[in-house]
Design a protein around this motif. Structure first.
Motif, short mmCIF file in Angstrom:
data_model
loop_
_atom_site.label_atom_id
_atom_site.label_comp_id
_atom_site.label_asym_id
_atom_site.label_seq_id
_atom_site.Cartn_x
_atom_site.Cartn_y
_atom_site.Cartn_z
N ALA A 35 0.83 -1.21 0.00
CA ALA A 35 0.00 0.00 0.00
C ALA A 35 0.86 1.26 0.00
CB ALA A 35 -0.94 0.00 1.21
N TYR A 36 1.91 1.26 0.78
CA TYR A 36 2.73 2.46 0.85
C TYR A 36 3.60 2.65 -0.39
CZ TYR A 36 1.34 4.14 5.39
OH TYR A 36 0.61 4.69 6.42
N PHE A 37 3.90 1.57 -1.09
CA PHE A 37 4.62 1.71 -2.35
C PHE A 37 3.71 2.27 -3.44
CE2 PHE A 37 6.44 -0.62 -6.24
CZ PHE A 37 7.17 0.49 -6.62
N PHE A 38 2.54 1.67 -3.61
CA PHE A 38 1.67 2.07 -4.72
C PHE A 38 0.80 3.28 -4.40
CE2 PHE A 38 2.31 -2.45 -5.99
CZ PHE A 38 2.85 -2.20 -7.25
N ALA A 60 1.27 -15.14 -7.31
CA ALA A 60 0.04 -14.85 -8.06
C ALA A 60 -0.91 -14.00 -7.22
CB ALA A 60 -0.64 -16.15 -8.47
N GLU A 61 -1.02 -14.30 -5.93
CA GLU A 61 -1.90 -13.53 -5.05
C GLU A 61 -1.37 -12.11 -4.87
OE1 GLU A 61 -3.69 -17.10 -2.20
OE2 GLU A 61 -1.82 -16.08 -1.64
N ALA A 66 -1.39 -6.26 -6.36
CA ALA A 66 -0.55 -5.18 -6.86
C ALA A 66 -1.17 -4.53 -8.09
CB ALA A 66 0.85 -5.70 -7.17
N ARG A 67 -1.71 -5.35 -8.98
CA ARG A 67 -2.35 -4.78 -10.18
C ARG A 67 -3.60 -3.99 -9.79
NH1 ARG A 67 -0.27 -6.20 -14.99
NH2 ARG A 67 1.13 -8.00 -15.07
N ARG A 68 -4.32 -4.46 -8.80
CA ARG A 68 -5.50 -3.72 -8.33
C ARG A 68 -5.08 -2.36 -7.77
NH1 ARG A 68 -8.23 -2.62 -3.66
NH2 ARG A 68 -6.72 -3.76 -2.39
N LEU A 69 -4.02 -2.33 -6.98
CA LEU A 69 -3.55 -1.07 -6.40
C LEU A 69 -3.06 -0.13 -7.50
CD1 LEU A 69 -1.50 -2.44 -3.35
CD2 LEU A 69 -3.82 -1.53 -3.33
N LEU A 70 -2.36 -0.68 -8.48
CA LEU A 70 -1.83 0.15 -9.56
C LEU A 70 -2.92 0.70 -10.45
CD1 LEU A 70 0.84 1.20 -10.70
CD2 LEU A 70 1.05 -0.92 -12.01
N ARG A 74 -5.42 6.28 -6.80
CA ARG A 74 -4.46 6.69 -5.77
C ARG A 74 -3.02 6.41 -6.18
NH1 ARG A 74 -7.94 4.07 -0.91
NH2 ARG A 74 -8.71 2.90 -2.71
N ALA A 75 -2.81 5.49 -7.13
CA ALA A 75 -1.46 5.19 -7.58
C ALA A 75 -0.87 6.34 -8.39
CB ALA A 75 -1.46 3.91 -8.41
N ARG A 76 -1.71 7.21 -8.92
CA ARG A 76 -1.21 8.32 -9.73
C ARG A 76 -0.34 9.27 -8.90
NH1 ARG A 76 -3.56 8.91 -14.81
NH2 ARG A 76 -5.04 7.23 -15.26
N GLY A 77 -0.68 9.42 -7.63
CA GLY A 77 0.12 10.28 -6.78
C GLY A 77 1.54 9.76 -6.63
N THR A 78 1.69 8.44 -6.54
CA THR A 78 3.02 7.84 -6.43
C THR A 78 3.83 8.10 -7.69
OG1 THR A 78 2.26 6.11 -4.94
CG2 THR A 78 4.26 5.66 -6.20
#
Length: 365
Positions: A35-38, A60-61, A66-70, A74-78
Motif C-alpha cells: 500500500a505504501y509503495f503504490f 500470483a496472489e 498489486a495490479r488492483r492497487l496500480l 491513488r497510484a497516480r500520486g506515487t
C-alpha cells in the motif's frame, strides 16, 4: 500521536523458517509495504481482508493485489511523486528569470511547468507506456500560462493534450520544468543540464569542481563578442583541469542549447546560430547527437539508462539506499525491464514480486 506504531511502519515479525539471515514479513506487514509503495498510504479494506485471510502468500496472489492497487486512482500520486523527486522537477518552483528578458515568467508559469511534466509522466505510465515514451513522446499537457512559452495555441481547456513539434521537443527533458529548473536567470546552463542527465539517468554522482573554480554564470567581457552562451561556457571550461570532467558533462549539456533560460525554443543566440551538437559518452550506445530530441533518443535506447531507472525505482520502493547485497536483484530487475521493452508498470510489478520484497534483514546484536 507520539506512539512508535503511529509514527513508523513497524516490521517486527520473527519467522525465520523460510530464509536464512532474513525474516519473512507477516501478511499485514506485506500489505502495508504494498500500500505504501503504490499509494503512499495505508492499506484499504480489501488489502486488509486479503492479509486477514492469508491471501498474500503466493506470487500470483501478490500480483493480483498489486495490479488492483496500480489500477486505482491513488497510484497516480506515487507516479507523480517519483518523477518529481527523480528528475528534481520542482527546482523550477524556485527559479527566477530576468524580467527584462522573460516578461512572461511568473509564479503561475512555474507552477504550470511542474504540473505539465507531472501530467506527462502520469500519462505515459498509465497508458502502458515505456521509458522510451517518457524520453521521446511529443505529447504535452499545457494550459494558457504555458502556451506562449511553448509557442503554441492554448488548448480549448487547460491541460488538454497537444502535440508539440517533435523536432524541437520530444521527451520529458525537453519540457520547461527540466530546462528552466536547470538554468540561470539569464541563460541556460550546459553544466547544470549535463550533470542532471548524468546524475538522474546514468546514476553517476557529480564530481566536485576544483576549490578555485569560478562557478558563476559566464558573461561577455567589455569588447568581447558577439558570442553564444555555448561559446562563453567553452571558454570558461577550456583549462585542462576543467576539461577532465566538462568534456563529458557538456557533451550532454550542449544538447539543450536550443532552449533558453525559460525553456523556450530558439534557433539563434545573441544573433548567432545555436550549436546544440554534443556527444553521449558512457551510455553503452555512445554517439553524436544534435539537439535534445536526438540525445533523448539515444538515452531511451541505452541499457545503462534502463539500469539507472531500475535502481531509482527499487530505491523508491524499498525506502532506502541500495546495498551491495542488492546487486543480484537489481541486475535481474534491470534485465526484465529491458526485456519488457522498458514497460514501467511491469517494472513496478516485478519489484514487488521479488522474494526480497517479502523479507527484511534479520537484526543482529
Amino acid at each position: 500521536l507520539q506512539a512508535p506504531q503511529f509514527v513508523y511502519r513497524l516490521e517486527s515479525s520473527e519467522d525465520t523458517s523460510k530464509t536464512a539471515g532474513a525474516l519473512e514479513l507477516t501478511q499485514h506487514e506485506l500489505a502495508t509495504r504494498l500500500a505504501y509503495f503504490f499509494w503512499e498510504s495505508a492499506p484499504d479494506d480489501e488489502l486488509i481482508r486479503a492479509a486477514d485471510e492469508g491471501e498474500l502468500s503466493t506470487p500470483a496472489e501478490i500480483e493480483e493485489q498489486a495490479r488492483r492497487l496500480l489500477d486505482d486512482e491513488r497510484a497516480r500520486g506515487t507516479i507523480r511523486n517519483f518523477h518529481r523527486q527523480w528528475l528534481h522537477l520542482d527546482r523550477v518552483l524556485a527559479e527566477d528569470k530576468l524580467p527584462e528578458q522573460f516578461p512572461n515568467w511568473n509564479e503561475a508559469v512555474r507552477e504550470a511547468a511542474l504540473e505539465e511534466s507531472l501530467l506527462f509522466a502520469e500519462s505515459v505510465v498509465f497508458d502502458g507506456g515505456t521509458l522510451s515514451d517518457l524520453l521521446t513522446s511529443n505529447v504535452a499537457f499545457i494550459d494558457s500560462n504555458l502556451a506562449p512559452l511553448y509557442d503554441v495555441d492554448a488548448p480549448p481547456y487547460d491541460w488538454d493534450p497537444v502535440e508539440l513539434d517533435s523536432v524541437q521537443r520530444s521527451g520529458i527533458l525537453s519540457r520547461i520544468a527540466f530546462l528552466a529548473g536547470n538554468a540561470h536567470a539569464a541563460n541556460g546552463s550546459p553544466p547544470l543540464r549535463g550533470v542532471a542527465v548524468m546524475e538522474r539517468l546514468l546514476c553517476e554522482p557529480r564530481s566536485s569542481p576544483p576549490a578555485d573554480a569560478d562557478t558563476s554564470p559566464p558573461s561577455l567581457e567589455p569588447g568581447q563578442g558577439p558570442l553564444t552562451n555555448r561559446d562563453l561556457f567553452e571558454i570558461r571550461t577550456s583549462p585542462a583541469q576543467c576539461q577532465s570532467c566538462h568534456v563529458r558533462i557538456d557533451g550532454y549539456g550542449f544538447g539543450f542549447e536550443q532552449f533558453d533560460a525559460a525553456g523556450q525554443y530558439r534557433e539563434t543566440d545573441n544573433g548567432l546560430p545555436v550549436d546544440a551538437s554534443g556527444y553521449a559518452d558512457g551510455i553503452g550506445n555512445d554517439d553524436l547527437s544534435d539537439g535534445a530530441a536526438e540525445l533523448q533518443k539515444l538515452l531511451s535506447e541505452s541499457e545503462v539508462v534502463h539500469g539507472c531507472v531500475t535502481e531509482k525505482w527499487l530505491t523508491y520502493a524499498l525506502g532506502r539506499s541500495l546495498e551491495p547485497e542488492d546487486a543480484c536483484q537489481l541486475e535481474t530487475l534491470k534485465q526484465g525491464f529491458i526485456e519488457s521493452g522498458g514497460n514501467i508498470q511491469e517494472l513496478l510489478l516485478s519489484i514487488v514480486l521479488r522474494p526480497e520484497f517479502r523479507l527484511r534483514p534479520e537484526p543482529t546484536e
